[in-house]
Motif scaffolding. Structure first.
Motif, PDB file in Angstrom:
ATOM      1  N   VAL A  75       0.835  -1.205   0.000  1.00 57.50           N
ATOM      2  CA  VAL A  75       0.000   0.000   0.000  1.00 57.50           C
ATOM      3  C   VAL A  75       0.867   1.252   0.000  1.00 57.50           C
ATOM      4  N   ASP A  76       1.997   1.209   0.689  1.00 62.09           N
ATOM      5  CA  ASP A  76       2.861   2.390   0.789  1.00 62.09           C
ATOM      6  C   ASP A  76       3.953   2.420  -0.286  1.00 62.09           C
ATOM      7  N   ALA A  77       3.798   1.632  -1.349  1.00 60.85           N
ATOM      8  CA  ALA A  77       4.807   1.594  -2.409  1.00 60.85           C
ATOM      9  C   ALA A  77       4.927   2.955  -3.075  1.00 60.85           C
ATOM     10  N   ASN A  78       6.146   3.279  -3.460  1.00 63.53           N
ATOM     11  CA  ASN A  78       6.353   4.546  -4.155  1.00 63.53           C
ATOM     12  C   ASN A  78       6.045   4.359  -5.644  1.00 63.53           C
ATOM     13  N   PRO A  79       5.973   5.443  -6.413  1.00 65.45           N
ATOM     14  CA  PRO A  79       5.631   5.323  -7.838  1.00 65.45           C
ATOM     15  C   PRO A  79       6.577   4.414  -8.624  1.00 65.45           C
ATOM     16  N   ARG A  80       7.857   4.442  -8.320  1.00 62.42           N
ATOM     17  CA  ARG A  80       8.812   3.585  -9.026  1.00 62.42           C
ATOM     18  C   ARG A  80       8.511   2.108  -8.763  1.00 62.42           C
ATOM     19  N   GLU A  81       8.217   1.760  -7.505  1.00 65.43           N
ATOM     20  CA  GLU A  81       7.892   0.377  -7.169  1.00 65.43           C
ATOM     21  C   GLU A  81       6.611  -0.064  -7.869  1.00 65.43           C
ATOM     22  N   ARG A  82       5.635   0.821  -7.938  1.00 69.59           N
ATOM     23  CA  ARG A  82       4.384   0.497  -8.624  1.00 69.59           C
ATOM     24  C   ARG A  82       4.634   0.317 -10.132  1.00 69.59           C
ATOM     25  N   TYR A  83       5.478   1.162 -10.691  1.00 64.10           N
ATOM     26  CA  TYR A  83       5.791   1.080 -12.116  1.00 64.10           C
ATOM     27  C   TYR A  83       6.493  -0.235 -12.440  1.00 64.10           C
ATOM     28  N   GLU A  84       7.460  -0.590 -11.635  1.00 58.82           N
ATOM     29  CA  GLU A  84       8.155  -1.855 -11.858  1.00 58.82           C
ATOM     30  C   GLU A  84       7.208  -3.039 -11.669  1.00 58.82           C
ATOM     31  N   ALA A  85       6.270  -2.933 -10.728  1.00 58.27           N
ATOM     32  CA  ALA A  85       5.288  -4.009 -10.519  1.00 58.27           C
ATOM     33  C   ALA A  85       4.408  -4.155 -11.756  1.00 58.27           C
ATOM     34  N   PHE A  86       4.007  -3.032 -12.352  1.00 60.39           N
ATOM     35  CA  PHE A  86       3.235  -3.089 -13.591  1.00 60.39           C
ATOM     36  C   PHE A  86       4.013  -3.864 -14.646  1.00 60.39           C
ATOM     37  N   TRP A  87       5.291  -3.529 -14.817  1.00 65.80           N
ATOM     38  CA  TRP A  87       6.088  -4.175 -15.857  1.00 65.80           C
ATOM     39  C   TRP A  87       6.325  -5.641 -15.558  1.00 65.80           C
ATOM     40  N   ARG A  88       6.485  -6.001 -14.287  1.00 65.92           N
ATOM     41  CA  ARG A  88       6.631  -7.427 -13.961  1.00 65.92           C
ATOM     42  C   ARG A  88       5.405  -8.202 -14.439  1.00 65.92           C
ATOM     43  N   GLN A  89       4.222  -7.655 -14.184  1.00 65.70           N
ATOM     44  CA  GLN A  89       2.987  -8.328 -14.599  1.00 65.70           C
ATOM     45  C   GLN A  89       2.853  -8.340 -16.120  1.00 65.70           C
ATOM     46  N   ALA A  90       3.162  -7.215 -16.769  1.00 68.65           N
ATOM     47  CA  ALA A  90       3.060  -7.154 -18.233  1.00 68.65           C
ATOM     48  C   ALA A  90       4.022  -8.143 -18.887  1.00 68.65           C
ATOM     49  N   ILE A  91       5.252  -8.195 -18.404  1.00 68.22           N
ATOM     50  CA  ILE A  91       6.245  -9.107 -18.979  1.00 68.22           C
ATOM     51  C   ILE A  91       5.828 -10.555 -18.755  1.00 68.22           C
ATOM     52  N   GLU A  92       5.281 -10.835 -17.594  1.00 63.37           N
ATOM     53  CA  GLU A  92       4.783 -12.200 -17.355  1.00 63.37           C
ATOM     54  C   GLU A  92       3.713 -12.552 -18.391  1.00 63.37           C
ATOM     55  N   SER A  93       2.874 -11.586 -18.713  1.00 65.18           N
ATOM     56  CA  SER A  93       1.847 -11.800 -19.733  1.00 65.18           C
ATOM     57  C   SER A  93       2.483 -12.026 -21.107  1.00 65.18           C
ATOM     58  N   PHE A  94       3.512 -11.268 -21.446  1.00 63.75           N
ATOM     59  CA  PHE A  94       4.189 -11.465 -22.733  1.00 63.75           C
ATOM     60  C   PHE A  94       4.752 -12.877 -22.809  1.00 63.75           C
ATOM     61  N   ARG A  95       5.298 -13.352 -21.690  1.00 60.04           N
ATOM     62  CA  ARG A  95       5.918 -14.681 -21.670  1.00 60.04           C
ATOM     63  C   ARG A  95       4.888 -15.805 -21.683  1.00 60.04           C
ATOM     64  N   THR A  96       3.773 -15.624 -20.972  1.00 57.09           N
ATOM     65  CA  THR A  96       2.813 -16.717 -20.832  1.00 57.09           C
ATOM     66  C   THR A  96       1.686 -16.683 -21.849  1.00 57.09           C
ATOM     67  N   ARG A  97       1.494 -15.545 -22.516  1.00 57.36           N
ATOM     68  CA  ARG A  97       0.417 -15.425 -23.503  1.00 57.36           C
ATOM     69  C   ARG A  97       0.935 -14.890 -24.834  1.00 57.36           C
ATOM     70  N   PRO A  98       1.955 -15.493 -25.384  1.00 54.76           N
ATOM     71  CA  PRO A  98       2.519 -14.939 -26.615  1.00 54.76           C
ATOM     72  C   PRO A  98       1.523 -14.909 -27.774  1.00 54.76           C
ATOM     73  N   LYS A  99       0.596 -15.855 -27.813  1.00 55.82           N
ATOM     74  CA  LYS A  99      -0.356 -15.866 -28.930  1.00 55.82           C
ATOM     75  C   LYS A  99      -1.304 -14.668 -28.871  1.00 55.82           C
ATOM     76  N   LEU A 100      -1.656 -14.228 -27.686  1.00 58.19           N
ATOM     77  CA  LEU A 100      -2.485 -13.028 -27.557  1.00 58.19           C
ATOM     78  C   LEU A 100      -1.730 -11.819 -28.095  1.00 58.19           C
ATOM     79  N   TRP A 101      -0.455 -11.738 -27.774  1.00 62.32           N
ATOM     80  CA  TRP A 101       0.345 -10.612 -28.234  1.00 62.32           C
ATOM     81  C   TRP A 101       0.630 -10.692 -29.728  1.00 62.32           C
TER      82      TRP A 101
END
Length: 192
Positions: A75-101
Motif C-alpha cells: 500500500v505504501d509503495a512509491n511510484p517507481r515500485e508500482r511502475y516496476e510491478a506493472f512491468w513485472r505483470q506485463a512481462i509475465e503476460s508477454f511470456r505466458t500469452r505470446p499468442k495473444l500478443w
C-alpha cells in the motif's frame, strides 16, 4: 451463454490458435458451436466479430494486469515500485500469452483493408491511453487531465508495444522491469 457470447469465445479461440488471417467464418462457427450465419446476424462480418473479440480480450487483460499489480504491491509503495510491478505483470503476460500478443501484431496489419478494425483499434487505443495514464498517476480516469492522458498514456502505450515485440522476438535480450524504469529515468534526465 448465448450465440453472441459463444461467437466471441470462439473468435478468441481462433485468434489465439490460428491468427487473424487464418481464422475463417467456418472455423469460428465451429469453435463457437453455432451456425456460421450467426456471425452475420450478430456482428455483420467476420472482421467485426474478430475485432470485438480482440478488444474484449485486451480489456480483460488490462483489468487482469491492474488487479495483479494492486495485489502484488504494498500500500505504501512509491511510484517507481508500482511502475516496476506493472512491468513485472506485463512481462509475465508477454511470456505466458505470446499468442495473444501475436494477435495484436496481426490485428494491426488489418488496418488498411478493414476500416472498422482501424476504428475499433483507435477507440481501444484511446481508452488504453487514458487507463494507463490514470493508473500510472494514481487518479480516477474520469478526473484525468486529457493532456496527461495523451502524453503519458501515449508514451506508455508505445513502450508496451515496443517491449512486447522485444519479448516476442528476442526474449533473452528483452528488458526487465528494472531496466525499463532505469532507461525511462535516464531518458527523462537526458531530455530535461
Amino acid at each position: 451463454m448465448g450465440n453472441r457470447e459463444d461467437l466471441l469465445a470462439g473468435a478468441l479461440t481462433c485468434l489465439l490458435e490460428k491468427g487473424w488471417a487464418r481464422s475463417t467464418v467456418r472455423d469460428i462457427a465451429a469453435a463457437a458451436g453455432v451456425n456460421h450465419a450467426a456471425i452475420g446476424y450478430h456482428f455483420g462480418s467476420r472482421e467485426a466479430l474478430l475485432t470485438e473479440a480482440f478488444m474484449q480480450a485486451f480489456e480483460e487483460w488490462g483489468d487482469e494486469i491492474g488487479a495483479a499489480v494492486a495485489a502484488s504491491v504494498r500500500v505504501d509503495a512509491n511510484p517507481r515500485e508500482r511502475y516496476e510491478a506493472f512491468w513485472r505483470q506485463a512481462i509475465e503476460s508477454f511470456r505466458t500469452r505470446p499468442k495473444l500478443w501475436m494477435a495484436t501484431v496481426e490485428a494491426s496489419l488489418q488496418l488498411d483493408g478493414v476500416p472498422r478494425v482501424r476504428e475499433a483499434i483507435q477507440r481501444g487505443m484511446g481508452e488504453g491511453r487514458s487507463g494507463l495514464a490514470a493508473g500510472l498517476l494514481g487518479v480516477p480516469e474520469d478526473e484525468l487531465d486529457p493532456v496527461a492522458a495523451r502524453r503519458i498514456g501515449s508514451v506508455q502505450l508505445a513502450m508496451i508495444s515496443g517491449i512486447m515485440l522485444q519479448w516476442l522476438i528476442d526474449p533473452d535480450a528483452a528488458p526487465g522491469p528494472e531496466d525499463i524504469a532505469e532507461g525511462l529515468a535516464a531518458l527523462a534526465a537526458h531530455v530535461s
